[in-house]
Motif scaffolding. Structure first.
Motif, mmCIF file in Angstrom:
data_model
loop_
_atom_site.group_PDB
_atom_site.id
_atom_site.type_symbol
_atom_site.label_atom_id
_atom_site.label_comp_id
_atom_site.label_asym_id
_atom_site.label_seq_id
_atom_site.Cartn_x
_atom_site.Cartn_y
_atom_site.Cartn_z
ATOM 1 N N VAL A 183 5.387 9.273 2.558
ATOM 2 C CA VAL A 183 4.870 9.535 1.475
ATOM 3 C C VAL A 183 3.765 10.860 1.922
ATOM 4 O O VAL A 183 3.540 11.530 2.086
ATOM 5 C CB VAL A 183 3.772 8.565 0.764
ATOM 6 N N TRP B 142 0.751 -1.070 -0.168
ATOM 7 C CA TRP B 142 0.167 0.149 -0.051
ATOM 8 C C TRP B 142 0.834 0.693 0.077
ATOM 9 O O TRP B 142 0.760 2.229 -0.100
ATOM 10 C CB TRP B 142 -0.708 0.033 1.250
ATOM 11 N N ALA C 122 0.827 4.053 -2.511
ATOM 12 C CA ALA C 122 1.178 5.463 -1.675
ATOM 13 C C ALA C 122 2.031 6.481 -3.698
ATOM 14 O O ALA C 122 1.957 7.404 -3.493
ATOM 15 C CB ALA C 122 0.958 5.723 -1.227
ATOM 16 N N GLU C 123 3.117 5.775 -3.210
ATOM 17 C CA GLU C 123 4.573 6.442 -4.025
ATOM 18 C C GLU C 123 4.065 6.572 -5.239
ATOM 19 O O GLU C 123 4.127 7.250 -5.904
ATOM 20 C CB GLU C 123 5.739 5.498 -3.503
ATOM 21 N N GLU D 20 -5.031 9.933 -4.315
ATOM 22 C CA GLU D 20 -5.530 8.413 -4.239
ATOM 23 C C GLU D 20 -3.792 8.109 -3.806
ATOM 24 O O GLU D 20 -4.184 7.251 -2.305
ATOM 25 C CB GLU D 20 -5.265 7.826 -5.259
ATOM 26 N N ALA D 21 -2.605 8.450 -3.664
ATOM 27 C CA ALA D 21 -1.888 8.564 -3.015
ATOM 28 C C ALA D 21 -1.901 8.820 -1.673
ATOM 29 O O ALA D 21 -1.621 7.625 -0.700
ATOM 30 C CB ALA D 21 -0.923 9.397 -2.775
ATOM 31 N N MET D 22 -3.043 9.848 -0.855
ATOM 32 C CA MET D 22 -3.586 10.244 0.062
ATOM 33 C C MET D 22 -4.353 8.251 1.170
ATOM 34 O O MET D 22 -3.943 7.737 1.843
ATOM 35 C CB MET D 22 -3.613 11.312 1.161
ATOM 36 N N ALA E 2 5.380 4.952 4.750
ATOM 37 C CA ALA E 2 3.864 5.336 4.685
ATOM 38 C C ALA E 2 3.403 6.281 5.304
ATOM 39 O O ALA E 2 2.923 7.829 5.273
ATOM 40 C CB ALA E 2 2.521 4.514 5.166
ATOM 41 N N SER F 194 -3.576 5.937 -0.200
ATOM 42 C CA SER F 194 -3.358 4.085 0.099
ATOM 43 C C SER F 194 -1.961 4.437 1.151
ATOM 44 O O SER F 194 -2.179 3.472 1.687
ATOM 45 C CB SER F 194 -2.348 4.331 -1.068
ATOM 46 N N ALA F 195 -1.737 5.629 1.339
ATOM 47 C CA ALA F 195 -0.998 5.567 2.635
ATOM 48 C C ALA F 195 -1.569 5.765 4.486
ATOM 49 O O ALA F 195 -1.153 5.093 4.915
ATOM 50 C CB ALA F 195 0.275 6.606 2.823
ATOM 51 N N GLU G 85 0.531 6.681 -6.658
ATOM 52 C CA GLU G 85 -0.044 8.056 -7.484
ATOM 53 C C GLU G 85 0.330 9.288 -7.226
ATOM 54 O O GLU G 85 -0.053 10.032 -7.191
ATOM 55 C CB GLU G 85 -0.764 7.651 -5.983
ATOM 56 N N GLU G 86 1.693 9.326 -5.711
ATOM 57 C CA GLU G 86 1.781 10.681 -5.538
ATOM 58 C C GLU G 86 3.160 10.944 -7.096
ATOM 59 O O GLU G 86 2.113 12.113 -7.154
ATOM 60 C CB GLU G 86 2.813 10.234 -4.176
#
Length: 141
Positions: A131, A95, A99-100, A110-112, A128, A114-115, A102-103
């Motif tokens: 990120v 996950w 996040a990385e 989306e990144a936030m 996490a 997932s993190a 998506e970032e």
């Protein structure tokens, strides 16, 4: 007995021994409880987790390789990490890697998400948290 037959039998015995050793080592990869096999380094931090399924780990590695290309192959990375998550959705590192990805793609929400999910699975998980720290100014808190 002929020398050729003896050599063939010795080779067969050696192959069987090698196969048994390989199977024993493979079985040793699945720890029962916390042990040195469950400890590994992730981005400079020592973490403990169960070994992932081999196919999920392969998909993770493919995602990581796609992410590390110059320029990053973000669609490929997203595809492979998605495949890894299908096989092992309880792994916080997958996950955090999602996040990385998506970032890097500029998909902050989306990144936030997932993190945060990685942190739900393992509170305080350093990858996490990193990120989220990078995204907080962009995400507004």
């Amino acid at each position: 007995m002929e020398r050729g037959k003896l050599v063939a039998m010795a080779r067969l015995a050696g192959a069987r021994t090698s196969m048994l050793v390989a199977l024993a080592l493979l079985g040793a990869c699945y720890p029962v409880g916390l042990g040195y096999r469950s400890l590994h380094e992730v981005d400079g931090e020592v973490v403990s987790s169960r070994p992932p399924p081999p196919s999920a780990y392969e998909a993770y590695l493919r995602a990581r390789l796609a992410l590390e290309q110059e320029p990053p192959a973000l669609d490929d990375a997203r595809f492979y990490i998605g495949h890894a998550l299908e096989m092992d959705p309880g792994d916080p590192h997958l996950w955090a890697t999602h996040a990385e990805i998506e970032e890097r793609a500029g998909r902050v929400d989306e990144a936030m998400a997932s993190a945060r999910h990685a942190l739900e699975l393992r509170p305080g998980y350093p990858p996490a948290e990193r990120v989220l720290t990078r995204l907080q100014p962009a995400g507004g808190g």
